[in-house]
Design a protein around this motif. Sequence first.
Motif, PDB file in Angstrom:
ATOM      1  N   LYS A   7     -53.567 -33.997 -36.089  1.00  0.00           N
ATOM      2  CA  LYS A   7     -54.549 -33.552 -35.659  1.00  0.00           C
ATOM      3  C   LYS A   7     -54.722 -33.712 -34.160  1.00  0.00           C
ATOM      4  O   LYS A   7     -54.075 -34.950 -33.793  1.00  0.00           O
ATOM      5  N   THR A   8     -55.376 -33.077 -33.045  1.00  0.00           N
ATOM      6  CA  THR A   8     -55.602 -33.314 -31.954  1.00  0.00           C
ATOM      7  C   THR A   8     -56.500 -34.553 -31.994  1.00  0.00           C
ATOM      8  O   THR A   8     -57.403 -34.660 -32.922  1.00  0.00           O
ATOM      9  N   ASN A   9     -56.798 -35.024 -30.638  1.00  0.00           N
ATOM     10  CA  ASN A   9     -57.977 -35.972 -30.357  1.00  0.00           C
ATOM     11  C   ASN A   9     -59.150 -35.523 -30.524  1.00  0.00           C
ATOM     12  O   ASN A   9     -60.080 -35.997 -31.199  1.00  0.00           O
ATOM     13  N   LYS A  10     -59.264 -34.296 -30.170  1.00  0.00           N
ATOM     14  CA  LYS A  10     -60.661 -33.293 -30.171  1.00  0.00           C
ATOM     15  C   LYS A  10     -61.016 -33.263 -31.715  1.00  0.00           C
ATOM     16  O   LYS A  10     -61.941 -33.609 -32.013  1.00  0.00           O
ATOM     17  N   GLU A  11     -59.818 -32.809 -32.368  1.00  0.00           N
ATOM     18  CA  GLU A  11     -60.292 -32.444 -33.958  1.00  0.00           C
ATOM     19  C   GLU A  11     -60.689 -33.726 -34.464  1.00  0.00           C
ATOM     20  O   GLU A  11     -61.669 -34.105 -35.220  1.00  0.00           O
ATOM     21  N   THR A  12     -59.939 -34.687 -34.206  1.00  0.00           N
ATOM     22  CA  THR A  12     -60.415 -36.115 -34.896  1.00  0.00           C
ATOM     23  C   THR A  12     -61.405 -36.680 -34.489  1.00  0.00           C
ATOM     24  O   THR A  12     -62.346 -37.201 -35.386  1.00  0.00           O
ATOM     25  N   SER A  13     -61.807 -36.613 -33.146  1.00  0.00           N
ATOM     26  CA  SER A  13     -63.444 -36.800 -32.856  1.00  0.00           C
ATOM     27  C   SER A  13     -64.484 -36.052 -33.873  1.00  0.00           C
ATOM     28  O   SER A  13     -65.515 -36.541 -33.916  1.00  0.00           O
ATOM     29  N   GLU A  14     -64.220 -34.916 -33.789  1.00  0.00           N
ATOM     30  CA  GLU A  14     -65.142 -33.932 -34.314  1.00  0.00           C
ATOM     31  C   GLU A  14     -65.250 -34.248 -35.998  1.00  0.00           C
ATOM     32  O   GLU A  14     -66.384 -34.528 -36.492  1.00  0.00           O
ATOM     33  N   LEU A  15     -64.032 -34.512 -36.424  1.00  0.00           N
ATOM     34  CA  LEU A  15     -63.984 -34.935 -37.847  1.00  0.00           C
ATOM     35  C   LEU A  15     -64.580 -36.319 -38.040  1.00  0.00           C
ATOM     36  O   LEU A  15     -65.390 -36.509 -39.223  1.00  0.00           O
ATOM     37  N   LEU A  16     -64.670 -37.381 -37.373  1.00  0.00           N
ATOM     38  CA  LEU A  16     -64.963 -38.694 -37.712  1.00  0.00           C
ATOM     39  C   LEU A  16     -66.571 -38.702 -36.815  1.00  0.00           C
ATOM     40  O   LEU A  16     -67.049 -39.942 -37.208  1.00  0.00           O
ATOM     41  N   GLY A  17     -66.888 -37.811 -36.055  1.00  0.00           N
ATOM     42  CA  GLY A  17     -68.195 -38.079 -35.517  1.00  0.00           C
ATOM     43  C   GLY A  17     -68.275 -39.041 -34.391  1.00  0.00           C
ATOM     44  O   GLY A  17     -69.222 -39.619 -34.244  1.00  0.00           O
ATOM     45  N   ILE A  18     -67.412 -39.025 -33.678  1.00  0.00           N
ATOM     46  CA  ILE A  18     -67.142 -40.266 -32.577  1.00  0.00           C
ATOM     47  C   ILE A  18     -66.484 -39.598 -31.269  1.00  0.00           C
ATOM     48  O   ILE A  18     -66.277 -38.364 -31.196  1.00  0.00           O
ATOM     49  N   THR A  19     -66.662 -40.138 -30.331  1.00  0.00           N
ATOM     50  CA  THR A  19     -66.619 -39.506 -29.056  1.00  0.00           C
ATOM     51  C   THR A  19     -64.897 -39.510 -28.866  1.00  0.00           C
ATOM     52  O   THR A  19     -64.266 -40.184 -29.518  1.00  0.00           O
ATOM     53  N   MET A  20     -64.551 -38.450 -27.980  1.00  0.00           N
ATOM     54  CA  MET A  20     -63.060 -38.461 -27.755  1.00  0.00           C
ATOM     55  C   MET A  20     -62.737 -39.552 -26.679  1.00  0.00           C
ATOM     56  O   MET A  20     -61.385 -40.068 -27.125  1.00  0.00           O
ATOM     57  N   ALA A  21     -63.543 -40.056 -26.120  1.00  0.00           N
ATOM     58  CA  ALA A  21     -63.081 -41.514 -25.420  1.00  0.00           C
ATOM     59  C   ALA A  21     -62.704 -42.457 -26.490  1.00  0.00           C
ATOM     60  O   ALA A  21     -61.767 -43.262 -26.304  1.00  0.00           O
ATOM     61  N   ASN A  22     -63.292 -42.578 -27.478  1.00  0.00           N
ATOM     62  CA  ASN A  22     -62.942 -43.585 -28.553  1.00  0.00           C
ATOM     63  C   ASN A  22     -61.710 -43.196 -29.250  1.00  0.00           C
ATOM     64  O   ASN A  22     -60.823 -44.137 -29.404  1.00  0.00           O
ATOM     65  N   VAL A  23     -61.566 -41.898 -29.648  1.00  0.00           N
ATOM     66  CA  VAL A  23     -60.303 -41.641 -30.195  1.00  0.00           C
ATOM     67  C   VAL A  23     -58.943 -41.866 -29.344  1.00  0.00           C
ATOM     68  O   VAL A  23     -58.016 -42.360 -29.710  1.00  0.00           O
ATOM     69  N   THR A  24     -59.222 -41.505 -27.999  1.00  0.00           N
ATOM     70  CA  THR A  24     -58.189 -41.688 -26.975  1.00  0.00           C
ATOM     71  C   THR A  24     -57.718 -43.252 -26.790  1.00  0.00           C
ATOM     72  O   THR A  24     -56.601 -43.665 -26.778  1.00  0.00           O
ATOM     73  N   THR A  25     -58.834 -44.100 -26.611  1.00  0.00           N
ATOM     74  CA  THR A  25     -58.538 -45.591 -26.599  1.00  0.00           C
ATOM     75  C   THR A  25     -57.849 -46.148 -27.637  1.00  0.00           C
ATOM     76  O   THR A  25     -56.805 -46.740 -27.467  1.00  0.00           O
ATOM     77  N   TRP A  26     -58.186 -45.713 -29.038  1.00  0.00           N
ATOM     78  CA  TRP A  26     -57.245 -46.204 -30.266  1.00  0.00           C
ATOM     79  C   TRP A  26     -56.125 -45.594 -30.322  1.00  0.00           C
ATOM     80  O   TRP A  26     -55.159 -46.149 -30.827  1.00  0.00           O
ATOM     81  N   THR A  27     -55.904 -44.316 -29.858  1.00  0.00           N
ATOM     82  CA  THR A  27     -54.640 -43.731 -30.077  1.00  0.00           C
ATOM     83  C   THR A  27     -53.615 -44.168 -29.125  1.00  0.00           C
ATOM     84  O   THR A  27     -52.569 -44.566 -29.477  1.00  0.00           O
ATOM     85  N   LYS A  28     -54.280 -44.638 -27.888  1.00  0.00           N
ATOM     86  CA  LYS A  28     -53.463 -45.065 -26.603  1.00  0.00           C
ATOM     87  C   LYS A  28     -53.021 -46.590 -27.108  1.00  0.00           C
ATOM     88  O   LYS A  28     -52.102 -47.149 -27.227  1.00  0.00           O
ATOM     89  N   ARG A  29     -53.821 -47.501 -27.766  1.00  0.00           N
ATOM     90  CA  ARG A  29     -53.738 -48.625 -28.072  1.00  0.00           C
ATOM     91  C   ARG A  29     -52.775 -48.910 -29.648  1.00  0.00           C
ATOM     92  O   ARG A  29     -51.875 -49.584 -29.366  1.00  0.00           O
ATOM     93  N   TRP A  30     -52.719 -47.841 -30.249  1.00  0.00           N
ATOM     94  CA  TRP A  30     -51.782 -47.613 -31.350  1.00  0.00           C
ATOM     95  C   TRP A  30     -50.462 -47.344 -30.966  1.00  0.00           C
ATOM     96  O   TRP A  30     -49.397 -48.053 -31.398  1.00  0.00           O
TER      97      TRP A  30
END
Length: 120
Positions: A7-30
């Motif tokens: 899934k893309t960060n956008k798809e993940t943010s939409e599915l989880l109901g969180i901001t793209m910034a949070n998805v990006t932060t955690w993906t980068k940290r991972w």
Amino acid sequence: MADGEGKTNKETSELLGITMANVTTWTKRWIDRALDSIEERLHDLPRSGSPGKITPEQWCQIMAICCRPPREYGYPITHWTGTELAKEVIKQGIIETISVSHLNDFLKKQNYNRTAPATG
């Protein structure tokens, strides 16, 4: 989702109901912490500033007082006020000092209802 499901960060943010910034932060940290254990990767990074001065145990003791009507502690009121609650936790020796605003901010974050101890 990004790794296992592609899934893309956008798809993940939409599915989880969180901001793209949070998805990006955690993906980068991972990715950046790939050599760390999963537990280490999921923990927040250390924060700047001074550590908290009130321990979780002390907050639990404060909440226990909040759950009892003020009259049980000799106050002629039906609902706790920040001022009276601060006086009581200091009187009981739970903490040496606390500002009423800090105490009120904490209780607000806990969704504490000041009428519940009086009404049951």
